[in-house]
Enzyme design. Structure first.
Site, short mmCIF file in Angstrom:
data_model
loop_
_atom_site.label_atom_id
_atom_site.label_comp_id
_atom_site.label_asym_id
_atom_site.label_seq_id
_atom_site.Cartn_x
_atom_site.Cartn_y
_atom_site.Cartn_z
CD GLU A 262 -2.95 1.42 2.31
OE1 GLU A 262 -2.60 2.55 3.38
OE2 GLU A 262 -2.79 0.30 3.08
CB CYS A 299 -2.80 5.30 4.14
SG CYS A 299 -3.41 4.19 4.88
#
Length: 500
Positions: A262, A299
């Protein structure tokens, strides 16, 4: 607990004689931490490979018992985790307590899933010996663990995406031993959680090689873990630059392996005209709160806001600036993250046709909210404006029409999330944006904000590159387990062979 700053390799404390580095906590004394290298990596991977033969055959209830034991061991160390986590990261106790609960809740969710056998995803085609023109054999498909998994602890979540976070928990749920590279920003917190996992492995009478952690702050350690011949897959949460380097290493191996990374997302929020007219001030205030939550170190931080031009858009921007100006400066997780935030913020503010609306200098490891604005044509012509700035920075892009907003949406890279602020009167434009949003992101929201990722079976925390390196994976939710499994078809195997 007494901290050693050392590695845990297959249940044993290692690294007393290793080279050391000093941690850099937000508050309090530093910790002397062992610097892992190729020898420690080989020891951990050999132990993991040895444990795989046993652990891969442990049934769902057995793996569930381990996951629940880990959760209990972590909860028993909750006070130490809060104490050292605050000192290392600057995060408030309430956040760390909440993140501990999220981590243990995720472990128990995976436990329930594998105990029920849902990870197996069995498929069967019975034999058709009389089928013409060709008989069909008996086919059974089952999912099997891939082997030892390497997990890189993340900086922004010292618990939920680190030593016992989603990558580790899902790999263990799949039956894969795990070797963690501890993050150098919070080695004490990592050691406490690693001891909890190691004690849980022992309590469940499983091979000690099921779990190891290697501390270290060098790129060489990451290289050694990714390129070790016994590593079968890698989990990573972090920057695009670091993640892409590791991804390329995985692909360049003599036997390439899967890299589930990610890497970055600006998580666009599109405010459509009727929603803006009906509740623009409320949306602006809520967006500012989401943008600055945890100093923007999520994030899913909504760093890009797409807004109509005109007076109502002007009012929205004024409300957002007012809300952001009230937000206190907050500590960042490390000096490196703080420096990168300042650099990214200033680089975008310096771009042509970008106006800085709010920017405050706050200190070496302290971040203050910042806001800038540009128009759609400038954004579409300057790819650098779409780069993630990790921290409480927002970029507002003003648009002239629905067609321009659709063009902007189509221009975006892959994202973790895509948010639509809409009212029923926005139906036609929203319907045009929805398929684009689904193509661009792993999670599409209506009238909410992306910070706060629900730990649930249907959650998707991933997306097209560069949000993640594998569009088919999620690091949250029960589908996360599938990353560490591969399908195997058994053809015409006799029952006496497959049923014990």
């Amino acid at each position: 607990m007494a901290l050693t700053g050392n590695h845990f390799i297959a249940g044993e404390v290692r690294g007393a004689a290793s080279p050391r580095f000093e941690s850099n906590p937000f508050d309090g004394p530093s910790l002397s931490v062992a610097e892992g290298g190729a020898d420690e990596v080989d020891q951990a991977m050999q132990a993991a490979e040895g444990a795989f033969a046993v652990f891969s055959e442990v049934d769902g209830p057995g793996r569930a018992a381990l996951l629940r034991e880990i959760a209990g061991q972590i909860e028993a160390r909750g006070d130490d985790i809060a104490k050292y986590g605050q000192a290392e990261t600057g995060l408030p106790e309430a956040r760390l307590r909440s993140e501990t609960g999220r981590t243990t809740g995720q472990l128990r969710m995976f436990a329930d899933f594998v105990e029920a056998g849902k990870d197996a995803e069995p498929r069967e085609d019975t034999a058709l010996p009389d089928r013409v023109p060709v008989a069909r054999p008996h086919l059974q498909m089952q999912m099997r663990p891939v082997g030892p998994v390497v997990v890189f602890g993340a900086s922004n979540f010292p618990l939920a995406f680190s030593v016992a976070g989603g990558d580790t928990a899902s790999a263990l749920a799949a039956g894969c031993p795990v070797v963690v590279k501890g993050h150098p920003a919070h080695p004490a917190t990592g050691e406490i959680v690693a001891k909890a996992i190691s004690d849980a492995v022992s309590a469940c009478d499983l091979p000690a090689g099921v779990f190891s952690i290697i501390q270290g702050a060098t790129h060489e350690l990451g290289h050694a873990l990714v390129t070790h011949p016994l590593t079968t897959a890698v989990g990573f949460t972090g920057s695009l630059r670091a993640g892409r380097a590791l991804f390329d290493l995985c692909a360049a191996r003599p036997k390439p392996i899967s890299f589930f990374g990610e890497l970055g997302s600006i998580n666009p929020v599109f405010v459509l005209p009727n929603a803006l007219a009906a509740r623009g001030t409320d949306i602006a205030t809520a967006w500012a709160a989401s943008l600055t939550m945890g100093a923007g170190q999520f994030c899913t931080n909504p760093g890009l806001l797409v807004l109509p031009a005109g007076e109502e858009g002007d009012g929205f921007v004024a409300s957002a600036c007012k809300a952001l100006a009230k937000v206190s400066s907050q500590p960042m997780l490390s000096e490196g993250i703080a420096q990168a935030y300042t650099y990214g913020r200033d680089a975008i503010a310096a771009c042509k046709n970008v106006t800085s609306l709010l920017s405050v200098e706050a200190g070496a490891r302290i971040a203050a909210p910042a806001l800038a604005e540009t128009d759609a044509a400038t954004f579409l012509n300057d790819a650098s404006l779409g780069h993630e700035v990790f921290g409480p920075f927002g970029l507002v892009v003003r648009t002239d029409s629905a067609a321009q907003r659709l063009e902007l949406a189509r221009s975006l890279d892959g994202q973790l999330t895509f948010t639509l602020q809409i009212d029923p009167a926005d139906r036609m434009e929203a319907r045009a944006l929805l398929p684009v949003a689904q193509q661009k992101a792993g999670r599409v929201l209506a009238n909410g904000f992306p910070t706060g990722v629900e730990v649930a079976g249907a959650m998707v925390h991933g997306g097209p590159y560069p949000a993640s390196t594998n569009f088919g994976h999620s690091s949250v939710g029960t589908i996360a387990i599938r990353r560490w499994l591969r399908p195997v078809c058994l053809q015409d195997l006799p029952e006496w062979l497959t049923n014990g």
